[in-house]
Design a protein around this motif. Structure first.
Motif, PDB file in Angstrom:
ATOM      1  N   HIS A  44      45.335  56.210  40.451  1.00 20.95           N
ATOM      2  CA  HIS A  44      43.911  56.638  40.533  1.00 20.95           C
ATOM      3  C   HIS A  44      43.621  56.745  42.240  1.00 20.95           C
ATOM      4  N   PRO A  45      42.861  57.605  42.469  1.00 25.43           N
ATOM      5  CA  PRO A  45      41.978  58.449  41.826  1.00 25.43           C
ATOM      6  C   PRO A  45      42.405  59.929  41.297  1.00 25.43           C
ATOM      7  N   ALA A  60      39.129  64.401  45.241  1.00 24.02           N
ATOM      8  CA  ALA A  60      38.993  62.764  45.187  1.00 24.02           C
ATOM      9  C   ALA A  60      38.729  62.168  46.139  1.00 24.02           C
TER      10      ALA A  60
END
Lengths: 334, 334
Positions: free
Chosen positions: B280-281, B326
């Protein structure tokens, strides 16, 4: 509480331990120096539990708490030493109080521990040497205290058990360890995320050291031995020290067919610390003794002085003898 | 039994599964190709259990069984295909019968599996997709069959559960997994020895490959990305292939701070297989798609053609875009 220099240590039952905790109100929980998952997991799970009984609780650690434990670490209360009930968790010996030894070493009211080597420095001790981790003990203690375990307590306890057992890999794991883990999985602990942080992530400098050290790998005695060398230069270049260097010894016995892993770590211009890791039929302790050191059957060490090449020759000479005695067939190659 | 080309697959309860096993007498248990601890653990624990009911049982494996499983593998009975009751363990798809697909693929009477992707190729199927391992299912099956578990059965079952969960590390572990492990620890399974063989030992050639691959490590995007390169030369020099190469992808996401692990593996003079592992992300699947491949959120791949330097630039370009989208702050450095 007044300062005490205790002569005797009372061994407690878990029930009595629970009673002492319930009876007191102002706690300082001490975790050991170079804190690991077990001492922190035990300290903070006990903190959260005691808070449910409206106690005032401070958790102290002689060293900075590594960032990776932040998912269960929190701010704790202000509690002054004066009159506080001092609890040590996972601390086998006063020396492990590190920078806090002078402050708390001689005035611990209760120690909760799983090390058979506990030196009984505290006024009261609950010791279960069969427990894989102090967190295993705390889990049972909280049950007796009828604490309603929540997610953060479960995360802290799981962390301690997982880290002290190499994620359920080592010899200290018992049926009870898994039963407790099953209990902790009833909560939302996201164990896979915890395990990734604790076991599958390493620092770039450690990886860099591993790379350098692997470049030195030799496999004498037909590959039955693996020799790794860690020079001062490598330590300086990568900034690795302490427990990070200890991981090289684990590496030295990780290769198929190797029954004697040797790590030669430079500690001074002409001084080398040798770590030995052996499998049957070799005895690390005997090899360590012959090099002027000692240890256990499977893990031993010694300090050897001289030029690296001399040190290496001397170590391989002793290992060669041990292999011969143990009738481990090798060619003369080393 | 006559050859059948089954149209429908009957989903069984565990109780019905036990009944079918008790009712038949001549078994051929099939394990999957490239056998792992779970298919072998399931196959052999079921073998030992059925022997207690005086059945005739043969265990077959499409490939050679690796030496490391020898502590629970044994010779099994001679059972002819004619009239035998064919049981497949841990086999989600007929293709996984490998060299035995033609012989058994279309005539499996009973499949016991934990893969949600099971293609229901068998006459009867017991599927528990919540089980971490097929061995978890076999443990419960043996309880229902009132089999008195012994040390070798416990070792086989423990091996399957431990290997399929990365020693209780992965997301597939549940409370039940640990409860079963607690049950298996009641026997003399020497789990620490099993775990050492399964998790802490690697081949010298794999270690040699790791060393070479680590020499190529780059950390672009301020260390948020790790790029490892595996050339054809490295593969030839070390003799590593298949699953051994897959382990490099795990290595690529093992470093602190890395959210995008990239392994560039040469498969031909100008062809590279790219493995992506993200946290993530970042979304590995999106990056894989842009490179003409695909996959999942955390693991994806693609095949990219060109010179290594071009391939590398192209991959880093796509990752750079993904990082920007992101909102992962990095300097322009790559």
């Amino acid at each position: 509480m007044t300062e005490n220099n205790l002569q005797t240590c009372t061994m407690l039952s878990l029930k009595k331990t629970a009673k002492l905790l319930k009876r007191n109100n102002n706690f300082i929980i001490v975790t050991h120096a170079s804190p690991d998952g077990d001492t922190l997991g035990a300290g903070f799970s006990l903190f959260y539990a005691l808070k449910m009984f409206n106690k005032r609780v401070k958790v102290v650690c002689p060293d900075q708490i590594p960032e990776k434990y932040r998912y269960f670490v929190s701010n704790t209360d202000m509690v002054s030493d004066e009159g506080a009930y001092i609890v040590a968790v996972d601390i086998a010996d006063k020396a492990l109080f590190g920078s806090l030894e002078e402050r708390y070493g001689d005035r611990v009211n209760l120690c909760i521990d799983h090390h058979i080597s506990n030196t009984k420095y505290a006024e009261n001790l609950y010791l279960d040497a069969d427990a894989s981790a102090t967190c295993e003990i705390i889990y049972e203690l909280l049950k007796i205290m009828r604490v309603k375990i929540n997610d953060i307590i479960a995360k802290a306890l799981y962390t301690g058990i997982a880290t002290d057992t190499g994620c359920f890999k080592y010899q200290n794991v018992t049926s009870k360890t898994h039963t407790i883990a099953a209990g902790l999985y009833q909560y939302n602990i996201k164990a896979d995320e915890i395990n990734r942080i604790m076991f599958d992530t390493k620092s770039r400098r450690l990886l860099e050291l591993e790379r350098m050290v692997l470049d030195t790998a030799e496999y004498p005695f037909d590959g039955k031995c693996m020799v790794l060398t860690v020079t001062s230069e490598m330590q300086e270049k990568t900034g690795c020290s302490g427990t990070e260097l200890e991981k090289m010894a684990v590496l030295s016995r990780s290769v198929e067919g190797v029954i004697c892993g040797v790590t030669i770590k430079q500690t001074d211009a002409d001084t080398y610390k040798v770590s030995l890791r052996t499998y049957h039929p070799l005895n690390a302790s005997e090899i360590g003794n012959k090099l002027g050191g000692g240890g256990h059957k499977a893990a031993a060490g010694a300090t050897v002085k001289g030029e690296l090449s001399e040190v290496r020759e001397r170590i391989l000479g002793v290992i060669g003898e041990a292999m011969e005695q143990a009738n481990v067939g090798t060619t003369a190659d080393k």
